[in-house]
Design a protein around this motif. Structure first.
Motif, short mmCIF file in Angstrom:
data_model
loop_
_atom_site.label_atom_id
_atom_site.label_comp_id
_atom_site.label_asym_id
_atom_site.label_seq_id
_atom_site.Cartn_x
_atom_site.Cartn_y
_atom_site.Cartn_z
N ALA A 196 39.31 5.37 73.93
CA ALA A 196 38.06 6.08 74.22
C ALA A 196 37.06 5.92 73.08
N LEU A 197 37.54 6.00 71.84
CA LEU A 197 36.65 5.80 70.69
C LEU A 197 36.16 4.36 70.65
N PHE A 198 37.04 3.42 70.96
CA PHE A 198 36.65 2.01 71.01
C PHE A 198 35.55 1.83 72.06
N ALA A 199 35.71 2.45 73.23
CA ALA A 199 34.68 2.36 74.28
C ALA A 199 33.38 2.98 73.81
N ASP A 200 33.45 4.05 73.03
CA ASP A 200 32.24 4.68 72.49
C ASP A 200 31.51 3.72 71.55
N TYR A 201 32.24 3.01 70.71
CA TYR A 201 31.63 2.00 69.84
C TYR A 201 30.96 0.91 70.68
N LEU A 202 31.64 0.46 71.72
CA LEU A 202 31.07 -0.58 72.57
C LEU A 202 29.81 -0.10 73.27
N ARG A 203 29.84 1.13 73.76
CA ARG A 203 28.64 1.69 74.40
C ARG A 203 27.47 1.72 73.42
N ASP A 204 27.75 2.05 72.16
CA ASP A 204 26.70 2.08 71.15
C ASP A 204 26.13 0.68 70.92
N ILE A 205 26.99 -0.32 70.86
CA ILE A 205 26.53 -1.70 70.68
C ILE A 205 25.63 -2.11 71.84
N VAL A 206 26.09 -1.85 73.05
CA VAL A 206 25.32 -2.21 74.24
C VAL A 206 24.01 -1.41 74.29
N ARG A 207 24.06 -0.15 73.88
CA ARG A 207 22.84 0.67 73.84
C ARG A 207 21.81 0.06 72.90
N ARG A 208 22.26 -0.32 71.69
CA ARG A 208 21.33 -0.91 70.72
C ARG A 208 20.77 -2.23 71.23
N LEU A 209 21.60 -3.05 71.82
CA LEU A 209 21.15 -4.34 72.34
C LEU A 209 20.23 -4.18 73.54
N SER A 210 20.49 -3.19 74.36
CA SER A 210 19.65 -2.95 75.54
C SER A 210 18.33 -2.29 75.16
N ALA A 211 18.38 -1.37 74.21
CA ALA A 211 17.17 -0.64 73.81
C ALA A 211 16.17 -1.54 73.10
N ASP A 212 16.67 -2.53 72.41
CA ASP A 212 15.79 -3.45 71.67
C ASP A 212 15.75 -4.78 72.43
N ARG A 213 15.21 -4.72 73.63
CA ARG A 213 15.21 -5.85 74.55
C ARG A 213 14.64 -7.13 73.92
N ASP A 214 13.50 -7.02 73.23
CA ASP A 214 12.90 -8.22 72.64
C ASP A 214 13.86 -8.91 71.68
N VAL A 215 14.57 -8.13 70.89
CA VAL A 215 15.52 -8.70 69.93
C VAL A 215 16.65 -9.42 70.67
N THR A 216 17.17 -8.79 71.70
CA THR A 216 18.29 -9.38 72.42
C THR A 216 17.86 -10.62 73.19
N VAL A 217 16.72 -10.57 73.84
CA VAL A 217 16.23 -11.76 74.55
C VAL A 217 15.93 -12.88 73.54
N ALA A 218 15.34 -12.53 72.40
CA ALA A 218 15.08 -13.54 71.36
C ALA A 218 16.39 -14.16 70.88
#
Length: 188
Positions: free
Chosen positions: A83-105
């Motif tokens: 569950a903690l591992f999934a929480d870390y993954l959700r945070d990674i995906v949140r950061r990558l999704s929230a900063d769309r320009d960075v991820t698309v770049a």
């Protein structure tokens, strides 16, 4: 090379927006000057060559996507678990999704690296260092999964983000549900 680090970051951020919106072919010093609202020649004063510019963009991607100390500290007290591992993954995906320009770049640079060996060398070294850091973090935090599982999660998250930032195949399923299923499937 100019030393104003704030201006350098502003230029790199403008470069990431240009790369995300125009692709690699649209990434020019002049286009970045225009995007940042700077006089012509400012970007080339900070990043003399295209290779220096790409290196600066990769560095800035790393800065913008890094977890905050607060994010890490908040989870440090929790007992290691799937569950903690999934929480870390959700945070990674949140950061990558929230900063769309960075991820698309970043995806644009990855595609360009298939055609330009110098970008492949730079980006590959950066990606491998990040991967090794993730493996080391996972081990030191006592989280489940080893090197192989971390690699599989990298592959899965890249695909998930490409899907979510472009044309989702299953937009009704939440990203959190997908992450929970990935963790359940890969950390048996």
């Amino acid at each position: 090379m100019a030393k104003n680090e704030t201006r350098r970051r502003e230029i790199a951020d403008a470069g990431l927006r240009v790369l995300a919106n125009e692709g690699s072919r649209g990434l020019t010093h002049r286009a970045i000057d225009q995007e940042a609202g700077l006089p012509v020649g400012t970007t080339s004063n900070y990043f003399r060559t295209r290779d220096a510019l790409i290196e600066g963009l990769v560095d800035r991607i790393g800065e913008r996507l890094a977890p905050t100390d607060d994010d890490l500290a908040r989870r440090a007290a929790d007992a290691p678990s799937p569950a903690l591992f999934a929480d870390y993954l959700r945070d990674i995906v949140r950061r990558l999704s929230a900063d769309r320009d960075v991820t698309v770049a970043l995806f644009e640079l990855r595609l360009e690296s298939s055609r330009r060996p110098e970008i492949a060398a730079l980006l590959g070294a950066w990606q491998r260092a990040g991967f090794e850091g993730d493996v080391a973090f996972n081990a030191s935090a006592g989280l489940p999964g080893g090197r192989r599982e971390i690699a599989l999660f990298h592959y899965a998250i890249d695909g998930l983000l490409l899907d979510r930032l472009t044309t989702p195949i299953d937009p009704e399923t939440s990203t959190d549900e997908i992450i929970d299923d990935l963790v359940a499937g890969l950390l048996r």
